[in-house]
Design a protein around this motif. Sequence first.
Motif, mmCIF file in Angstrom:
data_model
loop_
_atom_site.group_PDB
_atom_site.id
_atom_site.type_symbol
_atom_site.label_atom_id
_atom_site.label_comp_id
_atom_site.label_asym_id
_atom_site.label_seq_id
_atom_site.Cartn_x
_atom_site.Cartn_y
_atom_site.Cartn_z
ATOM 1 N N VAL A 36 0.835 -1.200 0.000
ATOM 2 C CA VAL A 36 0.000 0.000 0.000
ATOM 3 C C VAL A 36 0.873 1.254 0.000
ATOM 4 N N THR A 37 0.476 2.244 -0.763
ATOM 5 C CA THR A 37 1.173 3.526 -0.816
ATOM 6 C C THR A 37 0.794 4.361 0.402
ATOM 7 N N VAL A 38 1.795 4.927 1.084
ATOM 8 C CA VAL A 38 1.546 5.672 2.321
ATOM 9 C C VAL A 38 1.943 7.134 2.168
ATOM 10 N N LEU A 39 1.010 8.008 2.451
ATOM 11 C CA LEU A 39 1.291 9.437 2.571
ATOM 12 C C LEU A 39 1.703 9.709 4.008
ATOM 13 N N GLU A 40 2.948 10.111 4.200
ATOM 14 C CA GLU A 40 3.453 10.410 5.544
ATOM 15 C C GLU A 40 3.126 11.864 5.868
ATOM 16 N N SER A 41 1.903 12.092 6.294
ATOM 17 C CA SER A 41 1.436 13.465 6.479
ATOM 18 C C SER A 41 2.174 14.190 7.594
ATOM 19 N N GLY A 42 2.574 13.466 8.642
ATOM 20 C CA GLY A 42 3.187 14.132 9.776
ATOM 21 C C GLY A 42 4.637 14.508 9.580
ATOM 22 N N VAL A 62 4.040 21.858 8.086
ATOM 23 C CA VAL A 62 2.885 22.624 7.615
ATOM 24 C C VAL A 62 1.572 21.931 7.951
ATOM 25 N N VAL A 63 1.584 20.613 8.121
ATOM 26 C CA VAL A 63 0.313 19.911 8.321
ATOM 27 C C VAL A 63 -0.350 20.281 9.645
ATOM 28 N N THR A 64 0.387 20.849 10.571
ATOM 29 C CA THR A 64 -0.235 21.289 11.825
ATOM 30 C C THR A 64 -0.353 22.814 11.902
ATOM 31 N N ASP A 65 -0.238 23.480 10.774
ATOM 32 C CA ASP A 65 -0.542 24.909 10.720
ATOM 33 C C ASP A 65 -2.045 25.063 10.964
ATOM 34 N N PRO A 66 -2.450 25.832 11.975
ATOM 35 C CA PRO A 66 -3.885 25.945 12.285
ATOM 36 C C PRO A 66 -4.743 26.376 11.105
ATOM 37 N N ARG A 67 -4.148 27.076 10.152
ATOM 38 C CA ARG A 67 -4.928 27.536 9.003
ATOM 39 C C ARG A 67 -5.363 26.391 8.090
ATOM 40 N N HIS A 70 -7.984 20.518 3.162
ATOM 41 C CA HIS A 70 -8.434 19.449 2.273
ATOM 42 C C HIS A 70 -7.718 19.540 0.924
ATOM 43 N N ALA A 71 -7.524 20.758 0.430
ATOM 44 C CA ALA A 71 -6.812 20.921 -0.838
ATOM 45 C C ALA A 71 -5.374 20.420 -0.724
ATOM 46 N N ARG A 72 -4.741 20.690 0.406
ATOM 47 C CA ARG A 72 -3.368 20.223 0.611
ATOM 48 C C ARG A 72 -3.306 18.698 0.719
ATOM 49 N N ILE A 73 -4.266 18.091 1.396
ATOM 50 C CA ILE A 73 -4.276 16.629 1.510
ATOM 51 C C ILE A 73 -4.425 16.006 0.125
ATOM 52 N N ALA A 74 -5.333 16.554 -0.682
ATOM 53 C CA ALA A 74 -5.517 16.032 -2.035
ATOM 54 C C ALA A 74 -4.239 16.147 -2.848
ATOM 55 N N ALA A 75 -3.585 17.310 -2.761
ATOM 56 C CA ALA A 75 -2.331 17.505 -3.494
ATOM 57 C C ALA A 75 -1.252 16.564 -2.988
ATOM 58 N N ALA A 76 -1.241 16.308 -1.680
ATOM 59 C CA ALA A 76 -0.258 15.389 -1.112
ATOM 60 C C ALA A 76 -0.473 13.965 -1.609
ATOM 61 N N SER A 79 1.557 16.634 -10.576
ATOM 62 C CA SER A 79 1.666 16.837 -9.130
ATOM 63 C C SER A 79 3.107 17.116 -8.740
ATOM 64 N N ASP A 80 3.290 17.738 -7.571
ATOM 65 C CA ASP A 80 4.625 18.003 -7.053
ATOM 66 C C ASP A 80 4.543 18.126 -5.538
ATOM 67 N N ASP A 81 5.655 18.539 -4.918
ATOM 68 C CA ASP A 81 5.685 18.606 -3.458
ATOM 69 C C ASP A 81 5.344 19.985 -2.910
ATOM 70 N N SER A 82 4.731 20.837 -3.713
ATOM 71 C CA SER A 82 4.408 22.184 -3.230
ATOM 72 C C SER A 82 3.445 22.146 -2.049
ATOM 73 N N TRP A 83 2.674 21.084 -1.918
ATOM 74 C CA TRP A 83 1.735 20.951 -0.791
ATOM 75 C C TRP A 83 2.452 20.944 0.552
#
Length: 274
Positions: free
Chosen positions: A163-169, A173-178, A192-198, A208-212
């Motif tokens: 399975v492909t894993v997105l390592e969000s943590g 930036v993933v814990t930026d309150p915004r 949500h837009a950032r998660i989709a891009a990730a 796609s790229d790593d700008s997220w």
Amino acid sequence: MNNERRDEVGPSGTRYLRYVALGDSQTEGVGDGDDTTGLRGWADRLAELAAGSNPGLRYANLAVRGRLAGQVRAEQLGPALALAPDLATVVAGVNDLLRPRFDADEVAGHLAAMFAALGAGGARVATLTFPDLTLLIPAARPVAPRIAALNARIREAARTHGVTVLESGAHPVVTDPRLWSRDRLHASPLGHARIAAAFADTLGLPGSDDSWSRPLPPPAGRPATGLRAVGTELAWAATFLGPWLGRRLRGRSSGDGRTAKRPELTAVAAARTA
């Protein structure tokens, strides 16, 4: 493999024709829109991104808010397999983390069973690990070891089942309150837009790229401190934590009586602006 379901397109990757999303409120799209105007969410956004390089893509979203990992498996896996996806995302476990009784092995077992079944059915499966919620919710510090334990087991199950894993943590930036809604448990539209891009980047979708993963511009103004910060936490607890605890004490769930918003595969248009 049935050519109607998956068509190789050469060096750029695999063409996806059927995408199915399984999960809870985050995948349903809570925090991105509302129940009156409709929810969008990262899975909808990912489908739109995928449609840009996969003409004819059809998409179903079986996620329902409040569902535990075992409920996602019991209620959504069968319908997902019946749709014969060639791309599937499985994101569940946060609701389990927040229950008084939590068993990381049990939760991971449900996830692993979904990974295995979807993969055996011919789907490319993707999931994610969870960020440290304590950076957003100081009161959640007791669950930090649970998050680490579940993430470790998600990685192990993903390795076992390809399975492909997105390592969000892995990115601050993933814990930026915004990127989070006012309840701090669901992503904001920007989140949500950032998660989709990730996910698109992790899956290697064309364009796609790593700008997220890059930081947002510095916020305007100064962060709350002292009594103002305490007041912010008290207001959050009264507005969101209290009602959540009340539902738990009554044995209720935010998803009671709800069904999947998009239970059948339907056509999806290529990405529009956020």
